[in-house]
Design a protein around this motif. Structure first.
Motif, PDB file in Angstrom:
ATOM      1  N   VAL B 107     -40.162   0.335 -44.926  1.00 23.00           N
ATOM      2  CA  VAL B 107     -38.980  -0.396 -44.655  1.00 23.00           C
ATOM      3  C   VAL B 107     -37.959   0.835 -44.220  1.00 23.00           C
ATOM      4  CG1 VAL B 107     -37.037  -1.787 -45.352  1.00 23.00           C
ATOM      5  CG2 VAL B 107     -39.305  -2.379 -46.101  1.00 23.00           C
ATOM      6  N   GLU B 108     -38.031   1.683 -44.877  1.00 22.03           N
ATOM      7  CA  GLU B 108     -36.888   2.693 -44.632  1.00 22.03           C
ATOM      8  C   GLU B 108     -37.203   3.596 -43.226  1.00 22.03           C
ATOM      9  OE1 GLU B 108     -38.394   2.664 -47.703  1.00 22.03           O
ATOM     10  OE2 GLU B 108     -36.891   1.459 -48.462  1.00 22.03           O
ATOM     11  N   GLU B 109     -38.661   3.571 -43.015  1.00 18.36           N
ATOM     12  CA  GLU B 109     -39.169   4.160 -41.701  1.00 18.36           C
ATOM     13  C   GLU B 109     -38.696   3.470 -40.549  1.00 18.36           C
ATOM     14  OE1 GLU B 109     -43.112   5.856 -41.506  1.00 18.36           O
ATOM     15  OE2 GLU B 109     -42.777   6.255 -39.377  1.00 18.36           O
ATOM     16  N   PHE B 110     -38.740   2.235 -40.718  1.00 16.98           N
ATOM     17  CA  PHE B 110     -38.616   1.356 -39.310  1.00 16.98           C
ATOM     18  C   PHE B 110     -37.003   1.539 -39.262  1.00 16.98           C
ATOM     19  CE2 PHE B 110     -42.419  -0.892 -40.045  1.00 16.98           C
ATOM     20  CZ  PHE B 110     -42.869  -1.548 -38.832  1.00 16.98           C
ATOM     21  N   ALA B 111     -36.254   1.268 -40.322  1.00 22.44           N
ATOM     22  CA  ALA B 111     -34.694   1.279 -40.194  1.00 22.44           C
ATOM     23  C   ALA B 111     -34.402   2.945 -39.636  1.00 22.44           C
ATOM     24  CB  ALA B 111     -34.075   1.241 -41.503  1.00 22.44           C
ATOM     25  N   THR B 112     -34.877   3.735 -40.005  1.00 22.81           N
ATOM     26  CA  THR B 112     -34.466   5.037 -39.453  1.00 22.81           C
ATOM     27  C   THR B 112     -34.836   5.147 -37.979  1.00 22.81           C
ATOM     28  OG1 THR B 112     -35.033   6.156 -41.541  1.00 22.81           O
ATOM     29  CG2 THR B 112     -34.943   7.441 -39.654  1.00 22.81           C
ATOM     30  N   VAL B 113     -36.005   4.973 -37.597  1.00 19.23           N
ATOM     31  CA  VAL B 113     -36.512   4.868 -36.202  1.00 19.23           C
ATOM     32  C   VAL B 113     -35.291   4.039 -35.194  1.00 19.23           C
ATOM     33  CG1 VAL B 113     -38.200   4.637 -34.621  1.00 19.23           C
ATOM     34  CG2 VAL B 113     -38.681   5.294 -36.768  1.00 19.23           C
ATOM     35  N   LYS B 147     -42.456 -10.765 -48.340  1.00 18.21           N
ATOM     36  CA  LYS B 147     -41.347 -10.027 -48.668  1.00 18.21           C
ATOM     37  C   LYS B 147     -40.910  -8.672 -47.784  1.00 18.21           C
ATOM     38  CE  LYS B 147     -41.258 -11.370 -53.616  1.00 18.21           C
ATOM     39  NZ  LYS B 147     -41.927 -11.022 -54.746  1.00 18.21           N
ATOM     40  N   LEU B 148     -42.041  -7.952 -47.473  1.00 22.03           N
ATOM     41  CA  LEU B 148     -42.111  -6.893 -46.762  1.00 22.03           C
ATOM     42  C   LEU B 148     -41.505  -7.224 -45.270  1.00 22.03           C
ATOM     43  CD1 LEU B 148     -45.276  -4.700 -47.255  1.00 22.03           C
ATOM     44  CD2 LEU B 148     -42.920  -4.114 -47.561  1.00 22.03           C
ATOM     45  N   MET B 149     -42.005  -8.204 -44.719  1.00 21.02           N
ATOM     46  CA  MET B 149     -41.544  -8.431 -43.379  1.00 21.02           C
ATOM     47  C   MET B 149     -39.827  -8.795 -43.372  1.00 21.02           C
ATOM     48  SD  MET B 149     -42.787 -10.870 -40.360  1.00 21.02           S
ATOM     49  CE  MET B 149     -42.248 -12.590 -40.928  1.00 21.02           C
ATOM     50  N   ARG B 150     -39.693  -9.616 -44.334  1.00 15.69           N
ATOM     51  CA  ARG B 150     -38.107  -9.889 -44.170  1.00 15.69           C
ATOM     52  C   ARG B 150     -37.192  -8.898 -44.522  1.00 15.69           C
ATOM     53  NH1 ARG B 150     -35.510 -14.796 -45.459  1.00 15.69           N
ATOM     54  NH2 ARG B 150     -37.472 -15.693 -46.446  1.00 15.69           N
ATOM     55  N   ALA B 151     -37.992  -7.756 -45.474  1.00 21.05           N
ATOM     56  CA  ALA B 151     -36.981  -6.659 -46.152  1.00 21.05           C
ATOM     57  C   ALA B 151     -36.827  -5.772 -44.555  1.00 21.05           C
ATOM     58  CB  ALA B 151     -37.694  -6.071 -46.942  1.00 21.05           C
ATOM     59  N   THR B 152     -38.130  -5.547 -43.817  1.00 18.18           N
ATOM     60  CA  THR B 152     -38.360  -4.838 -42.865  1.00 18.18           C
ATOM     61  C   THR B 152     -37.175  -5.436 -41.636  1.00 18.18           C
ATOM     62  OG1 THR B 152     -40.571  -4.480 -43.302  1.00 18.18           O
ATOM     63  CG2 THR B 152     -39.607  -3.660 -41.075  1.00 18.18           C
ATOM     64  N   VAL B 153     -37.067  -6.656 -41.089  1.00 20.23           N
ATOM     65  CA  VAL B 153     -36.428  -7.191 -40.218  1.00 20.23           C
ATOM     66  C   VAL B 153     -34.957  -7.000 -40.643  1.00 20.23           C
ATOM     67  CG1 VAL B 153     -35.890  -8.970 -38.631  1.00 20.23           C
ATOM     68  CG2 VAL B 153     -38.209  -8.448 -39.252  1.00 20.23           C
ATOM     69  N   GLU B 154     -34.717  -7.420 -41.980  1.00 21.65           N
ATOM     70  CA  GLU B 154     -33.220  -7.196 -42.246  1.00 21.65           C
ATOM     71  C   GLU B 154     -32.726  -5.751 -42.287  1.00 21.65           C
ATOM     72  OE1 GLU B 154     -32.962 -10.924 -45.452  1.00 21.65           O
ATOM     73  OE2 GLU B 154     -33.189  -8.821 -46.085  1.00 21.65           O
ATOM     74  N   ALA B 155     -33.552  -4.608 -42.589  1.00 23.12           N
ATOM     75  CA  ALA B 155     -33.103  -3.340 -42.650  1.00 23.12           C
ATOM     76  C   ALA B 155     -33.069  -2.733 -41.088  1.00 23.12           C
ATOM     77  CB  ALA B 155     -34.170  -2.453 -43.329  1.00 23.12           C
ATOM     78  N   ARG B 157     -32.178  -4.698 -38.799  1.00 22.08           N
ATOM     79  CA  ARG B 157     -31.245  -5.566 -38.439  1.00 22.08           C
ATOM     80  C   ARG B 157     -29.559  -4.862 -38.662  1.00 22.08           C
ATOM     81  NH1 ARG B 157     -30.617  -8.654 -34.298  1.00 22.08           N
ATOM     82  NH2 ARG B 157     -29.818  -6.564 -33.982  1.00 22.08           N
ATOM     83  N   GLU B 158     -29.800  -4.158 -39.757  1.00 20.39           N
ATOM     84  CA  GLU B 158     -28.599  -3.526 -40.143  1.00 20.39           C
ATOM     85  C   GLU B 158     -28.481  -2.186 -39.471  1.00 20.39           C
ATOM     86  OE1 GLU B 158     -28.810  -3.288 -44.440  1.00 20.39           O
ATOM     87  OE2 GLU B 158     -28.736  -5.510 -44.469  1.00 20.39           O
ATOM     88  N   SER B 159     -29.480  -1.723 -38.894  1.00 21.44           N
ATOM     89  CA  SER B 159     -29.488  -0.189 -38.225  1.00 21.44           C
ATOM     90  C   SER B 159     -29.470  -0.432 -36.692  1.00 21.44           C
ATOM     91  CB  SER B 159     -30.961   0.273 -38.679  1.00 21.44           C
ATOM     92  OG  SER B 159     -31.193   0.109 -39.896  1.00 21.44           O
ATOM     93  N   THR B 160     -29.483  -1.396 -36.183  1.00 21.21           N
ATOM     94  CA  THR B 160     -29.079  -1.480 -34.752  1.00 21.21           C
ATOM     95  C   THR B 160     -28.297  -2.649 -34.094  1.00 21.21           C
ATOM     96  OG1 THR B 160     -30.263  -1.084 -32.555  1.00 21.21           O
ATOM     97  CG2 THR B 160     -31.376  -2.656 -34.290  1.00 21.21           C
ATOM     98  N   THR B 161     -27.816  -2.665 -33.271  1.00 20.76           N
ATOM     99  CA  THR B 161     -27.295  -3.686 -32.504  1.00 20.76           C
ATOM    100  C   THR B 161     -28.281  -4.097 -31.321  1.00 20.76           C
ATOM    101  OG1 THR B 161     -26.010  -2.043 -31.142  1.00 20.76           O
ATOM    102  CG2 THR B 161     -24.823  -3.257 -32.996  1.00 20.76           C
ATOM    103  N   LEU B 162     -29.271  -3.647 -31.045  1.00 21.23           N
ATOM    104  CA  LEU B 162     -30.041  -3.872 -30.074  1.00 21.23           C
ATOM    105  C   LEU B 162     -30.969  -5.217 -30.410  1.00 21.23           C
ATOM    106  CD1 LEU B 162     -31.955  -0.552 -29.352  1.00 21.23           C
ATOM    107  CD2 LEU B 162     -30.794  -1.798 -27.740  1.00 21.23           C
TER     108      LEU B 162
END
Lengths: 259, 309
Positions: B107-113, B147-155, B157-162
């Motif tokens: 999840v963190e990797e998705f958010a970081t990228v 759970k993983l999908m929800r967490a990833t999309v949420e993370a 969402r918080e990391s980008t306005t795109l």
């Protein structure tokens, strides 16, 4: 380029092996060692085009030849092509062979269908006044494909087939080593065998020629998009990485590939 | 015949037409640029990029099957730094919408990228989350775990306005439910379907053909499955869908739109015919004009909308 080509000739050399000649409507600008993606069907089965190296380039006629072995449904369908039939062609693709500037003598080393790209190379080299020595290997004498054509442009041709008694403890590259011991080769090109590729790589160190290998792979796109056709290549630093046969090759310095 | 305006609106994202490549099937190469002007595409979609460099799977990576292609490529990536420095400037030159596919092992990797791409919003128009690549070696694809999908999309969402496009996996029991979760978690658009997991065995060697044993099936073989999933999802999830899965010509693309896709993506078909995306753009336009429609959105979901009347 993405064009339609027309079959001008097809013949079976020996059972299961065919030579196909195609005419293209525009200047193609292909070099030996490059390849084309060819699709001879509109069906979804087979689905994708198949990669073929240029066996012979005939730019003055607007034609080229491929040499292929029947391996699956695609090549099986291709055997039914006859004069006048249309095929889809994407190419020329890949980097092609390099003949070092000022080269006086080169050697081509091929096993089986690996001869396919070598005739185009040998013909171009001979045309440019470069001496060609050919070292051919195959399972049987019959499977020394395009042997006669290659012989015409080669100063000398050496053959070793698995059914010859001396093949028991010898590779055709041992014959190359014997010649290289007293004749200087500027470059040596190999295709069609991992074993021969490894042998050429070790002879390169010993005799100081430049060695090149033409790699083969299944491909979907032929242009670097699908990331499917990998081979392992050693970098300057010795680190191994995947390279794409279609886009980074199909020709690689022989000392770099991990085979 | 009415004038057709091919522009499509996918939530916050505007495309000049509804046709784009599927991620990982189309390269911005010199050879490709010589074939046609990439600005004619509704969007350019870049191959998935990960945080760090990764090599992808061992050979063989490809195997053609009946009317389809199995691949076990496994997201080789030069990493996000190389992408930003080298790939992005080249892609940004194409005069069309740029969608960047991102992938990760956590999840963190998705958010970081996503965070690292946010400053490039002038060049990048949307992020597609590759939640569904079946070829990752570490664990399950994100889009098969609620759970993983929800967490990833949420993370993300918080990391980008795109705008966020969630790419769904068909390898689930209930894809409609997964689409709903992606929407709740903040996805603006759904893209579906990614490849179906499959395999092939060489009867002579008696071993699996692919280096990774299993791989993703794409191509005409999966079209009916994709169509059914879009048909169901579009009727219950109210964000736009980019439909894909075996689209090989304009007729296929129109089928997907009638099933509920607002736009379409083309993968394997470009390997057969590198001009196929242009033919699809033209074919959609003449279909719309010929049937009295003024824009692609007028036919989205018509197959179920008209049925309900």
């Amino acid at each position: 380029m993405w064009i339609k080509g027309r079959v001008t000739d097809q013949s079976s050399i020996v059972p299961g092996y065919y030579r196909l000649r195609l005419r293209v409507p525009v200047a193609f600008g292909a070099r030996p060692g490059q390849f084309a993606m060819i699709r001879a069907w509109d069906t979804y089965d087979p689905l994708l085009p198949r990669p073929f190296s240029f066996h012979r380039l005939l730019p003055e006629k607007g034609e080229f030849e491929i040499l292929y072995k029947v391996r699956g449904r695609g090549t099986e369908l291709m055997t039914r092509l006859s004069t006048g039939d249309e095929v889809y062609i994407r190419g020329p693709l890949g980097n092609g062979f390099e003949i070092p500037h000022g080269a006086e003598r080169i050697a081509v080393v091929a096993r089986g269908i690996g001869i396919a790209p070598m005739l185009a190379l040998a013909e171009e080299a001979a045309k440019g006044g470069v001496e060609v020595q050919s070292f051919l290997s195959a399972k049987t004498r019959e499977l020394l494909l395009a042997h006669a054509e290659l012989e015409k442009v080669s100063a000398e041709t050496f053959v070793l087939t698995d059914d010859m008694p001396e093949a028991k403890d010898r590779l055709v590259t041992d014959m190359l080593a014997e010649v290289a011991a007293h004749k200087k080769f500027d470059a040596v090109y190999v295709c069609g065998s991992r074993r021969l590729t490894r042998a050429v790589a070790s002879l390169e160190m010993e005799y100081g020629f430049r060695g090149y290998v033409a790699m083969e792979s299944h491909m979907a796109c032929g242009t670097g998009a699908c990331k499917g056709c990998i081979c392992k290549v050693r970098g300057e630093d010795g680190e191994e990485a995947y390279k794409y046969v279609c886009k980074d090759g199909p020709v690689f310095p022989v000392r770099r590939v991990v085979v | 015949m009415p004038d057709v305006d091919l522009t499509v609106q996918l939530g916050p994202l505007t495309l000049k037409n509804p046709v784009m490549p599927a991620s990982g099937t189309f390269e911005y190469s010199e050879e490709q640029r010589e074939l046609f002007d990439l600005a004619r595409l509704g969007a350019m979609v870049a191959k998935s990029v990960t945080l760090k460099r990764r090599p992808g799977n061992p050979a063989p990576r490809l195997h053609e099957v009946t009317a389809g292609l199995l691949n076990a490529v496994g997201i080789p990536s030069e990493g996000i730094h190389h992408f930003i420095e080298v790939t992005l400037p080249a892609l940004a030159q194409i005069d069309t919408t740029l969608i960047v596919s991102i992938a990760g092992d956590s999840v963190e990797e998705f958010a970081t990228v996503a965070r690292m791409l946010d400053p490039y919003r002038g060049q990048v128009s949307a992020l597609e989350l590759n939640l569904s690549c079946p070829n990752l070696t570490h664990g399950v694809p994100f889009a098969t775990d609620e759970k993983l999908m929800r967490a990833t999309v949420e993370a993300v969402r918080e990391s980008t306005t795109l705008p966020i496009i969630a790419k769904l996996s068909p390898n689930v029991t209930d894809i409609v439910k997964m689409a709903g979760i992606a929407r709740e978690a903040g996805a603006d658009i759904i893209s579906m379907i990614n490849t179906l997991i499959g395999m092939a065995i060489d009867v002579e060697t008696r071993r699996p053909v692919l280096g990774n044993v299993v791989g993703g099936l794409s191509g005409p073989a999966i079209k009916p499955v994709a169509l059914r999933m879009i048909w169901e999802t579009s009727q219950s999830v109210d964000i736009p869908i980019i439909g894909m899965g075996g689209i090989s010509n304009a007729r296929d693309a129109i089928e997907f739109m009638l099933a509920g896709a607002s736009a379409v993506a083309v993968g394997v078909a470009s390997f057969r015919n590198p001009l196929v995306m242009l033919e699809i753009v033209d074919g959609i336009e003449s279909y719309l004009a010929g049937h009295g429609f003024g824009s692609p959105k007028e036919i989205v979901g018509l197959a179920w909308k008209e049925r309900m009347v």
